[in-house]
Write an enzyme that holds these catalytic residues in place. Structure first.
Site, PDB file in Angstrom:
ATOM      1  N   GLU A  90       0.828  -1.192   0.000  1.00 25.36           N
ATOM      2  CA  GLU A  90       0.000   0.000   0.000  1.00 25.36           C
ATOM      3  C   GLU A  90       0.869   1.252   0.000  1.00 25.36           C
ATOM      4  O   GLU A  90       1.946   1.272   0.583  1.00 25.36           O
ATOM      5  CB  GLU A  90      -0.907  -0.003   1.228  1.00 25.36           C
ATOM      6  CG  GLU A  90      -1.916  -1.138   1.167  1.00 25.36           C
ATOM      7  CD  GLU A  90      -2.818  -1.228   2.386  1.00 25.36           C
ATOM      8  OE1 GLU A  90      -3.894  -1.798   2.253  1.00 25.36           O
ATOM      9  OE2 GLU A  90      -2.443  -0.733   3.459  1.00 25.36           O
ATOM     10  N   CYS A 103       3.203   8.585   1.079  1.00 26.12           N
ATOM     11  CA  CYS A 103       3.823   7.672   2.045  1.00 26.12           C
ATOM     12  C   CYS A 103       4.096   6.359   1.309  1.00 26.12           C
ATOM     13  O   CYS A 103       3.177   5.759   0.750  1.00 26.12           O
ATOM     14  CB  CYS A 103       2.844   7.469   3.203  1.00 26.12           C
ATOM     15  SG  CYS A 103       3.391   6.272   4.415  1.00 26.12           S
ATOM     16  N   CYS A 110       6.441  -6.829   7.313  1.00 24.29           N
ATOM     17  CA  CYS A 110       7.558  -6.269   8.080  1.00 24.29           C
ATOM     18  C   CYS A 110       7.973  -7.294   9.125  1.00 24.29           C
ATOM     19  O   CYS A 110       7.138  -7.996   9.678  1.00 24.29           O
ATOM     20  CB  CYS A 110       7.125  -4.966   8.762  1.00 24.29           C
ATOM     21  SG  CYS A 110       8.454  -4.117   9.640  1.00 24.29           S
ATOM     22  N   CYS A 114       6.517  -4.602  15.766  1.00 24.01           N
ATOM     23  CA  CYS A 114       6.026  -3.630  16.747  1.00 24.01           C
ATOM     24  C   CYS A 114       4.563  -3.969  17.059  1.00 24.01           C
ATOM     25  O   CYS A 114       3.764  -4.198  16.159  1.00 24.01           O
ATOM     26  CB  CYS A 114       6.130  -2.202  16.194  1.00 24.01           C
ATOM     27  SG  CYS A 114       7.821  -1.717  15.788  1.00 24.01           S
ATOM     28  N   CYS A 117       1.406  -2.054  15.446  1.00 27.70           N
ATOM     29  CA  CYS A 117       1.427  -1.771  14.014  1.00 27.70           C
ATOM     30  C   CYS A 117       0.901  -2.956  13.204  1.00 27.70           C
ATOM     31  O   CYS A 117       1.372  -4.085  13.370  1.00 27.70           O
ATOM     32  CB  CYS A 117       2.857  -1.439  13.596  1.00 27.70           C
ATOM     33  SG  CYS A 117       3.034  -1.074  11.847  1.00 27.70           S
ATOM     34  N   GLY A 155       7.002  -1.778   6.184  1.00 30.48           N
ATOM     35  CA  GLY A 155       8.391  -2.213   6.135  1.00 30.48           C
ATOM     36  C   GLY A 155       9.339  -1.317   6.896  1.00 30.48           C
ATOM     37  O   GLY A 155       8.997  -0.204   7.296  1.00 30.48           O
ATOM     38  N   SER A 187      11.940   6.975   7.807  1.00 26.83           N
ATOM     39  CA  SER A 187      11.575   6.690   9.194  1.00 26.83           C
ATOM     40  C   SER A 187      12.039   5.285   9.562  1.00 26.83           C
ATOM     41  O   SER A 187      11.764   4.328   8.848  1.00 26.83           O
ATOM     42  CB  SER A 187      10.056   6.798   9.363  1.00 26.83           C
ATOM     43  OG  SER A 187       9.690   6.533  10.703  1.00 26.83           O
ATOM     44  N   SER A 210      11.350   6.171  15.225  1.00 28.76           N
ATOM     45  CA  SER A 210      10.173   5.775  15.992  1.00 28.76           C
ATOM     46  C   SER A 210      10.616   5.359  17.388  1.00 28.76           C
ATOM     47  O   SER A 210      11.256   4.327  17.561  1.00 28.76           O
ATOM     48  CB  SER A 210       9.474   4.603  15.288  1.00 28.76           C
ATOM     49  OG  SER A 210       9.041   5.028  14.015  1.00 28.76           O
ATOM     50  N   LEU A 211      10.296   6.177  18.379  1.00 29.32           N
ATOM     51  CA  LEU A 211      10.770   5.915  19.745  1.00 29.32           C
ATOM     52  C   LEU A 211       9.652   5.261  20.577  1.00 29.32           C
ATOM     53  O   LEU A 211       9.834   4.179  21.108  1.00 29.32           O
ATOM     54  CB  LEU A 211      11.247   7.223  20.372  1.00 29.32           C
ATOM     55  CG  LEU A 211      12.247   7.091  21.516  1.00 29.32           C
ATOM     56  CD1 LEU A 211      13.494   6.344  21.095  1.00 29.32           C
ATOM     57  CD2 LEU A 211      12.622   8.474  22.054  1.00 29.32           C
ATOM     58  N   HIS A 212       8.542   5.944  20.708  1.00 27.19           N
ATOM     59  CA  HIS A 212       7.307   5.400  21.301  1.00 27.19           C
ATOM     60  C   HIS A 212       7.352   5.054  22.788  1.00 27.19           C
ATOM     61  O   HIS A 212       6.337   4.633  23.353  1.00 27.19           O
ATOM     62  CB  HIS A 212       6.801   4.171  20.527  1.00 27.19           C
ATOM     63  CG  HIS A 212       6.608   4.423  19.067  1.00 27.19           C
ATOM     64  ND1 HIS A 212       6.138   5.606  18.562  1.00 27.19           N
ATOM     65  CD2 HIS A 212       6.859   3.643  17.986  1.00 27.19           C
ATOM     66  CE1 HIS A 212       6.082   5.533  17.244  1.00 27.19           C
ATOM     67  NE2 HIS A 212       6.521   4.367  16.868  1.00 27.19           N
ATOM     68  N   CYS A 331      -1.274   5.953   9.997  1.00 27.04           N
ATOM     69  CA  CYS A 331      -0.035   5.337  10.468  1.00 27.04           C
ATOM     70  C   CYS A 331      -0.332   3.998  11.118  1.00 27.04           C
ATOM     71  O   CYS A 331      -1.217   3.900  11.961  1.00 27.04           O
ATOM     72  CB  CYS A 331       0.631   6.192  11.540  1.00 27.04           C
ATOM     73  SG  CYS A 331       1.100   7.812  11.005  1.00 27.04           S
TER      74      CYS A 331
HETATM   75  N1  SAH Z   1       9.461   0.932  10.029  1.00 21.57           N
HETATM   76  C1  SAH Z   1       9.513   2.363  10.033  1.00 21.57           C
HETATM   77  C2  SAH Z   1       8.512   3.029   9.095  1.00 21.57           C
HETATM   78  C3  SAH Z   1       7.076   2.547   9.139  1.00 21.57           C
HETATM   79  S1  SAH Z   1       6.010   3.082  10.406  1.00 21.57           S
HETATM   80  C4  SAH Z   1       9.369   2.893  11.432  1.00 21.57           C
HETATM   81  O1  SAH Z   1       9.093   2.119  12.322  1.00 21.57           O
HETATM   82  O2  SAH Z   1       9.603   4.076  11.644  1.00 21.57           O
HETATM   83  C5  SAH Z   1       5.670   4.772  10.302  1.00 21.57           C
HETATM   84  C6  SAH Z   1       5.275   5.337  11.668  1.00 21.57           C
HETATM   85  O3  SAH Z   1       3.947   4.928  12.074  1.00 21.57           O
HETATM   86  C7  SAH Z   1       6.203   4.849  12.769  1.00 21.57           C
HETATM   87  O4  SAH Z   1       6.541   5.896  13.609  1.00 21.57           O
HETATM   88  C8  SAH Z   1       5.320   3.829  13.460  1.00 21.57           C
HETATM   89  O5  SAH Z   1       5.780   3.526  14.731  1.00 21.57           O
HETATM   90  C9  SAH Z   1       3.984   4.520  13.426  1.00 21.57           C
HETATM   91  N2  SAH Z   1       2.875   3.632  13.773  1.00 21.57           N
HETATM   92  C10 SAH Z   1       2.815   2.308  13.626  1.00 21.57           C
HETATM   93  N3  SAH Z   1       1.645   1.826  14.059  1.00 21.57           N
HETATM   94  C11 SAH Z   1       0.931   2.887  14.484  1.00 21.57           C
HETATM   95  C12 SAH Z   1      -0.379   3.036  15.028  1.00 21.57           C
HETATM   96  N4  SAH Z   1      -1.187   2.004  15.223  1.00 21.57           N
HETATM   97  N5  SAH Z   1      -0.793   4.280  15.336  1.00 21.57           N
HETATM   98  C13 SAH Z   1       0.012   5.352  15.119  1.00 21.57           C
HETATM   99  N6  SAH Z   1       1.241   5.274  14.610  1.00 21.57           N
HETATM  100  C14 SAH Z   1       1.707   4.040  14.303  1.00 21.57           C
END
Ligand code: SAH
Length: 341
Positions: A90, A103, A110, A114, A117, A155, A187, A210-212, A331
């Protein structure tokens, strides 16, 4: 056989010579590819017919199919693009005032796993090749002039480093589509070896991480990559990257209700990211994903309070709006098919 969309403009002369073709054709070929945006060599009418045939054999133009389009009420469009082997990814088009952001995906599925995701929920099928990554842009541009690219689709770009960077260099090339490097954001979830490699490219792509979560205990619970490269090592790597490239890193922080949205988390996050010069933070409201119904979006009030703590601590922070979620284009909602299954 080398796909045409995997060859950088400066490489064409050599690529032609290697096949016994005349290198002076490179200029015409580049015009056909990136001025006329041909989709098949038959349409390259400035080339002799016989050469068109040879180009098709030696340097095919990647065949893709638009399998589906979904559009959300806020104008975000999600395209499902299929490749010759049936694999599909996509890509999302996000219109905004003065901007048209695409995007793009770098892998089918992937491997990073995470928890929040959808892209990784059923693992990795395969990585995309450079031309397949470029082909998403080629599709996207038919919907309007793309001003920005974010590599935030399916990915992990640093787990498919060579093909991803080749694709981005091509899209950035002056004699190619010529999209400015500062308009292209990569990213990563924190695959540490990628930072050093990117810093050596000498190209000013933007970098998001992506720290989270603000500490290892929380981060390892939702991001398996943290067990391999813990937060201290990741942030040291980010600081080194910034010092070397003089480019600011943006940290993405998805807010999950009751998990990482406390004021204490905000204070800890502020302290952590301040170890990285010029660091910025993007707060993202969690987009709901069907495989984890227990993960919820915090209230607007909670998110604003979190934002406030970061700003009072002198961290440049933005609270993002979630867009496209009614088309599962937000996202973290991207999958291999439009219909879940
Ligand atoms: N693999 C890379 C790029 C893909 S994700 C990465 O991890 O950065 C793009 C962004 O969307 C990342 O910051 C990811 O953590 C965030 N993301 C993933 N799942 C999400 C969700 N359910 N809600 C909001 N952001 C999310």
């Amino acid at each position: 056989m080398r796909p045409a969309w995997s060859i950088l403009p400066d490489e064409w002369k050599d690529a032609l010579s290697e096949k016994g073709l005349r290198p002076f054709r490179a200029a015409q070929i580049l015009q056909s590819l990136y001025r006329d945006y041909i989709e098949k060599w038959d349409d390259a009418t400035t080339l002799p017919k016989e050469l068109r045939q040879q180009m098709q054999e030696e340097f095919p133009i990647t065949k893709t199919e638009l399998s589906d389009v979904a559009e959300s009420a806020d104008g975000v469009k999600k395209l499902l693009i299929s490749f010759a082997d049936g694999a599909s990814v996509e890509t999302v088009l996000i219109p905004a005032t003065g901007r048209f952001t695409q995007c793009i995906s770098t892998q089918v599925g992937c491997a990073m796993g995470c928890e929040f995701c959808a892209s990784g929920a059923s693992g990795l099928d395969r990585s995309l090749t450079a031309d397949e990554i470029v082909s998403q842009y080629m599709f996207g541009r038919k919907f309007g002039q793309i001003t920005n690219i974010v590599v935030m689709g399916m990915g992990e770009p640093f787990a498919n480093y060579d093909e991803t960077i080749r694709a981005l260099k091509l899209i950035n090339a002056g004699k190619g589509p010529n999209l400015g490097a500062r308009h292209i954001t990569i990213s990563t979830c924190g695959v540490v070896p990628g930072f050093e490699r990117l810093s050596q490219e000498g190209i000013q792509f933007e970098l998001s991480v992506s720290l989270h979560a603000p500490n290892n205990e929380l981060r390892s619970q939702i991001m398996p990559v943290n067990r391999r490269w813990p937060i201290e090592e990741l942030l040291e790597t980010c600081a080194a990257y910034t010092q070397k490239t003089k480019r600011a890193i943006t940290f993405e922080y998805t807010l999950v209700k009751g998990f990482n949205d406390s004021l204490q988390c905000a204070r800890e996050l502020a302290r952590r990211v301040k170890s990285v010069p010029m660091a910025k933070v993007n707060l993202i409201p969690l987009s709901p994903v069907s495989h984890r119904p227990d993960f919820k979006t915090p209230s607007q009030e909670t998110m604003l309070a979190f934002l406030d703590v970061l700003m009072k601590n002198g961290v440049q922070t933005m609270l993002r709006r979630s867009r496209g979620s009614d088309a599962s284009a937000a996202c973290g909602q991207l999958r291999r098919r439009l219909i879940e299954g």
